[in-house]
Motif scaffolding. Structure first.
Motif, PDB file in Angstrom:
ATOM      1  N   LEU A  96       0.826  -1.213   0.000  1.00  0.00           N
ATOM      2  CA  LEU A  96       0.000   0.000   0.000  1.00  0.00           C
ATOM      3  C   LEU A  96       0.858   1.260   0.000  1.00  0.00           C
ATOM      4  N   LEU A  97       1.975   1.250   0.713  1.00  0.00           N
ATOM      5  CA  LEU A  97       2.877   2.389   0.748  1.00  0.00           C
ATOM      6  C   LEU A  97       3.477   2.644  -0.635  1.00  0.00           C
ATOM      7  N   ILE A  98       3.867   1.603  -1.341  1.00  0.00           N
ATOM      8  CA  ILE A  98       4.412   1.761  -2.687  1.00  0.00           C
ATOM      9  C   ILE A  98       3.355   2.319  -3.640  1.00  0.00           C
ATOM     10  N   ILE A  99       2.130   1.814  -3.552  1.00  0.00           N
ATOM     11  CA  ILE A  99       1.046   2.321  -4.400  1.00  0.00           C
ATOM     12  C   ILE A  99       0.796   3.789  -4.102  1.00  0.00           C
ATOM     13  N   ALA A 100       0.790   4.174  -2.827  1.00  0.00           N
ATOM     14  CA  ALA A 100       0.570   5.574  -2.459  1.00  0.00           C
ATOM     15  C   ALA A 100       1.694   6.467  -2.978  1.00  0.00           C
ATOM     16  N   ILE A 101       2.938   6.006  -2.900  1.00  0.00           N
ATOM     17  CA  ILE A 101       4.075   6.797  -3.400  1.00  0.00           C
ATOM     18  C   ILE A 101       3.988   6.963  -4.910  1.00  0.00           C
ATOM     19  N   VAL A 102       3.650   5.893  -5.637  1.00  0.00           N
ATOM     20  CA  VAL A 102       3.516   5.976  -7.094  1.00  0.00           C
ATOM     21  C   VAL A 102       2.390   6.935  -7.463  1.00  0.00           C
ATOM     22  N   MET A 103       1.261   6.869  -6.768  1.00  0.00           N
ATOM     23  CA  MET A 103       0.141   7.770  -7.061  1.00  0.00           C
ATOM     24  C   MET A 103       0.517   9.217  -6.763  1.00  0.00           C
ATOM     25  N   ALA A 104       1.243   9.455  -5.656  1.00  0.00           N
ATOM     26  CA  ALA A 104       1.674  10.819  -5.335  1.00  0.00           C
ATOM     27  C   ALA A 104       2.651  11.331  -6.384  1.00  0.00           C
ATOM     28  N   GLY A 105       3.548  10.469  -6.857  1.00  0.00           N
ATOM     29  CA  GLY A 105       4.479  10.869  -7.912  1.00  0.00           C
ATOM     30  C   GLY A 105       3.765  11.206  -9.199  1.00  0.00           C
ATOM     31  N   LEU A 106       2.824  10.395  -9.602  1.00  0.00           N
ATOM     32  CA  LEU A 106       2.048  10.681 -10.815  1.00  0.00           C
ATOM     33  C   LEU A 106       1.247  11.972 -10.661  1.00  0.00           C
ATOM     34  N   PHE A 107       0.651  12.193  -9.505  1.00  0.00           N
ATOM     35  CA  PHE A 107      -0.100  13.416  -9.253  1.00  0.00           C
ATOM     36  C   PHE A 107       0.820  14.626  -9.353  1.00  0.00           C
ATOM     37  N   TRP A 108       2.013  14.529  -8.778  1.00  0.00           N
ATOM     38  CA  TRP A 108       2.959  15.649  -8.827  1.00  0.00           C
ATOM     39  C   TRP A 108       3.395  15.926 -10.263  1.00  0.00           C
TER      40      TRP A 108
END
Length: 154
Positions: free
Chosen positions: A135-147
């Protein structure tokens, strides 16, 4: 019909395989009659031999069960062939504890045995479980894509 003089023939200590299978499956009456007919002995003698075999079989099963439970760290009080004794143990109330159902007690016993086994092996629980890492990896990837999207279209 039957030879009542048991001293004339030596009795076999081991039962025939067919009789053993009947005893293990619970066909005691059929096993007694088969043994009495095969070896030409009385029904009482056949019954006593089968009872002795059955007692030895149960004690052997109990020993195997105890050894498996000891290897897994489960206390021997957690299981019993005597159901009346197990029911009496569940009726006792322990002070300052909530009474749980037998299924919860067996689950807790299993959980304690597993924890003991893992402790004996020296296993340490990870700080973050596997699903938490995912879940932490998915959240980091989503935050990176959002940024990235914010920087491109923002």
């Amino acid at each position: 019909m039957f030879d009542s003089d048991s001293s004339s023939k030596p009795t076999k200590a081991k039962l025939p395989k067919t009789v053993m299978m009947m005893v293990e499956k619970g066909n005691i009456v059929m096993a007694i009659t088969t043994l009495a007919a095969d070896e030409n002995i009385s029904m009482d003698a056949a019954k006593s031999r089968i009872d002795a075999y059955e007692l030895a079989l149960k004690s052997q099963q109990q020993q195997k069960l105890n050894s498996i439970a000891n290897k897994q760290g489960i206390p021997s009080q957690a299981f019993s062939f005597d159901r009346e004794q197990a029911e009496d143990d569940t009726e006792r109330l322990i002070k300052n504890k909530v009474k749980s159902t037998p299924s919860e007690q067996s689950f807790q016993t299993l959980k304690d045995g597993l924890d003991n086994q893992l402790n004996n092996l020296g296993y340490k629980k990870p700080l973050l479980p596997y699903w938490g890492k995912r879940l932490l990896i998915i959240a980091i990837v989503m935050a990176g894509l959002f940024w990235i999207m914010w920087r491109v279209f923002g």
